[in-house]
Design an enzyme around this catalytic site. Structure first.
Site, mmCIF file in Angstrom:
data_model
loop_
_atom_site.group_PDB
_atom_site.id
_atom_site.type_symbol
_atom_site.label_atom_id
_atom_site.label_comp_id
_atom_site.label_asym_id
_atom_site.label_seq_id
_atom_site.Cartn_x
_atom_site.Cartn_y
_atom_site.Cartn_z
ATOM 1 N N LYS A 143 16.070 21.744 -10.624
ATOM 2 C CA LYS A 143 15.378 20.474 -10.923
ATOM 3 C C LYS A 143 16.255 19.465 -11.648
ATOM 4 O O LYS A 143 17.028 19.798 -12.531
ATOM 5 C CB LYS A 143 14.130 20.736 -11.780
ATOM 6 C CG LYS A 143 13.011 21.449 -11.082
ATOM 7 C CD LYS A 143 12.341 20.651 -9.977
ATOM 8 C CE LYS A 143 11.595 19.430 -10.470
ATOM 9 N NZ LYS A 143 10.389 19.778 -11.226
ATOM 10 N N SER A 195 14.892 21.493 -15.867
ATOM 11 C CA SER A 195 13.715 22.337 -16.087
ATOM 12 C C SER A 195 14.154 23.645 -16.733
ATOM 13 O O SER A 195 15.233 24.161 -16.433
ATOM 14 C CB SER A 195 13.046 22.622 -14.742
ATOM 15 O OG SER A 195 12.273 23.800 -14.821
ATOM 16 N N GLU A 249 9.501 8.413 -16.822
ATOM 17 C CA GLU A 249 8.158 8.966 -17.056
ATOM 18 C C GLU A 249 7.672 8.665 -18.475
ATOM 19 O O GLU A 249 6.513 8.303 -18.694
ATOM 20 C CB GLU A 249 8.155 10.476 -16.805
ATOM 21 C CG GLU A 249 8.180 10.827 -15.337
ATOM 22 C CD GLU A 249 8.414 12.309 -15.061
ATOM 23 O OE1 GLU A 249 8.390 12.669 -13.889
ATOM 24 O OE2 GLU A 249 8.626 13.087 -16.013
ATOM 25 N N HIS A 302 0.835 -1.222 0.000
ATOM 26 C CA HIS A 302 0.000 0.000 0.000
ATOM 27 C C HIS A 302 0.862 1.262 0.000
ATOM 28 O O HIS A 302 0.435 2.306 0.495
ATOM 29 C CB HIS A 302 -0.949 0.042 1.202
ATOM 30 C CG HIS A 302 -1.687 -1.235 1.438
ATOM 31 N ND1 HIS A 302 -2.899 -1.510 0.854
ATOM 32 C CD2 HIS A 302 -1.358 -2.332 2.158
ATOM 33 C CE1 HIS A 302 -3.298 -2.719 1.224
ATOM 34 N NE2 HIS A 302 -2.375 -3.248 2.011
#
Ligand code: ARG
Length: 457
Positions: free
Chosen positions: A281, A275, A288, A154
């Protein structure tokens, strides 16, 4: 020239031609198409349907087309499909004898055969890329038996595990994927040639000979099914979908574990992105994109399943829709699996941070309950006692290792000095020595077994 224009008075409208054509994508089948035609012409010669000279001439012509394509001397363009392209060029090269190639054959059994040849090769290509990914996972597994991390259920910390076990889990998934690709290969490895348009042929062909020449396992047993079955395409797309499902899970874990919050993995700069506005970043674009591309591979499976649904027997042009989905699925899976295997070679594990995380948030609570149960307390009661200890610690803002033996004894007289080592995360992981368990020793055995099975796939 169209292969079928004899019956028609008018030329096809340009937009109808453009809509109908498949050469723009089935040109990828050129080698399979020529290989199948060479086998077919050889068989026609061997059976006396064509003379030996005719058969030899056709085979030589086909070989010259193949080498010209491969040497980029002949561009694949200008015809309805790859079959028309090859046949027309054959006639251009060897004259009227070329017009005999299509004896005892239809484009329906031809395309079904070509595509099976293609899928066979493609399944092996994908399988080898998956093998390289498994090897990258196993390298990490091998390097980290003795490191521990929290295992999750979980997405909440559950129990400490050997870091190897994390990588072994993914290796197991991909091993099954390799096995599924072997099965897909076998499903594709049946030869439809000889089914004709739908009803077989009256020529005295030898399907077994063509089968042998093309290395198929067997020949299709029913001509109607032979020309219209695309189960093997669905199976291929399902195999790719499941690979992407597994890879997408790995991508999600990678993304999570590289967050500032987890801080378990670091992807090297070479496989990270930045970024345009936030200078600090470091983004995980590769995982992704892999996660995102999973959707398009599933889409191809759904598209094909929907396209073949409700098609009346036997061949219908709907079946032309079996190709682009497969080509794109193949390309996507090869790219995603390939880049992931590379990227994993550029991932650093922050083992101290992982060990620290493995020991916090009461991850050894099950070990306390098991300790009590092993000393005679029924497990359910042991669970309840341990739950009270957890509550006590939460209220006091402390953890299991902050409690003294005396404090434990207040919850149950069963506790003795040895409880202090039981709540240690390393000992916890090390104690799960059952086959397939998360102890370093079990993880080492799992890895050995994966390596053994990988050899036979
Ligand atoms: N391009 C076609 C396909 O992929 C080849 C078979 C054409 N057969 C026909 N009867 N029109 O299915």
């Amino acid at each position: 020239m169209k292969l079928w224009e004899g019956r028609f008075d008018q030329p096809t409208a340009p937009d109808a031609d453009a809509f109908n054509e498949s050469l723009s994508f089935d040109k990828a089948l050129y080698r399979c198409d020529i290989t199948a035609s060479i086998a077919h012409a050889t068989m026609l010669g061997a059976c006396g349907i064509l003379s030996k000279e005719e058969s030899d001439k056709i085979v030589a012509g086909l070989k010259s087309i193949l080498s010209d394509i491969e040497e980029k001397k002949l561009a694949i363009e200008g015809y309805e499909d790859i079959h028309s392209f090859v046949e027309n060029h054959l006639v251009k090269r060897i004259g009227d004898t070329g017009k005999k190639l299509h004896t005892a054959r239809s484009r329906n059994d031809q395309v079904a055969t070509d595509f099976r040849l293609y899928v066979r090769e493609s399944a092996l290509r994908v399988k080898e890329t998956v093998r390289s990914l498994i090897k990258a996972l196993l390298a990490l597994s091998e390097a980290h038996y003795d490191d521990i991390m929290p295992g999750y259920t979980h997405l909440r910390k559950a129990q400490p595990i050997s870091v190897s076990q994390f990588f072994n889990a993914y290796a197991e998934m991909f091993l099954r994927d390799m096995d599924r690709l072997n099965h897909t290969y076998r499903s594709a490895n049946v030869m439809p040639l000889g089914s004709g348009a739908l009803a077989g042929t009256s020529y005295p062909i030898d399907r077994n000979l063509t089968k042998e020449l093309l290395g198929f396992d067997s020949v299709t047993n029913c001509s109607l099914d032979g020309v219209s079955d695309r189960d093997f395409v669905a199976e291929y797309l399902f195999s790719c979908s499941l690979i992407m499902a597994h890879l997408s899970r790995l991508a999600e874990d990678t993304i999570l574990y590289t967050t500032e919050e987890f801080g378990f993995f670091e992807i090297s700069d070479a496989y990270s992105t930045g970024s345009s506005i936030m200078p600090q970043k470091k983004n995980p674009d590769i995982p992704e994109l892999v996660r995102g591309k999973t959707g398009r591979v599933y889409g191809h499976l759904m598209g094909l399943l929907t396209a073949i649904k409700g098609i009346p027997l036997a061949y219908n042009k709907d079946l032309q829709e079996d190709k682009e989905c497969l080509f794109d699925a193949e390309e996507t899976v090869l790219k995603c699996v390939g880049i992931y295997a590379e990227m994993l070679g550029h991932v650093t594990l922050k083992t101290e941070r992982m060990e620290e995380a493995a020991g916090s948030e009461f991850t050894t609570a099950t070990d306390i309950a098991d300790y009590l149960a092993k000393k005679g307390l029924p497990f359910r009661t042991a669970h309840a006692v341990t739950g009270k200890i957890v509550r006590h610690c939460i209220e006091k803002g402390i953890t299991f290792s902050d409690l003294s033996v005396e404090a434990y004894k207040e919850f149950s007289p069963i506790f003795e000095e040895d409880i202090l080592s039981v709540v240690d995360a390393r000992n916890s992981a090390a104690s799960r020595t059952c086959a397939g368990g998360s102890s370093p020793s079990s993880a080492r055995q799992s890895l050995a077994s994966i390596l053994e099975r990988l050899k036979s796939l």
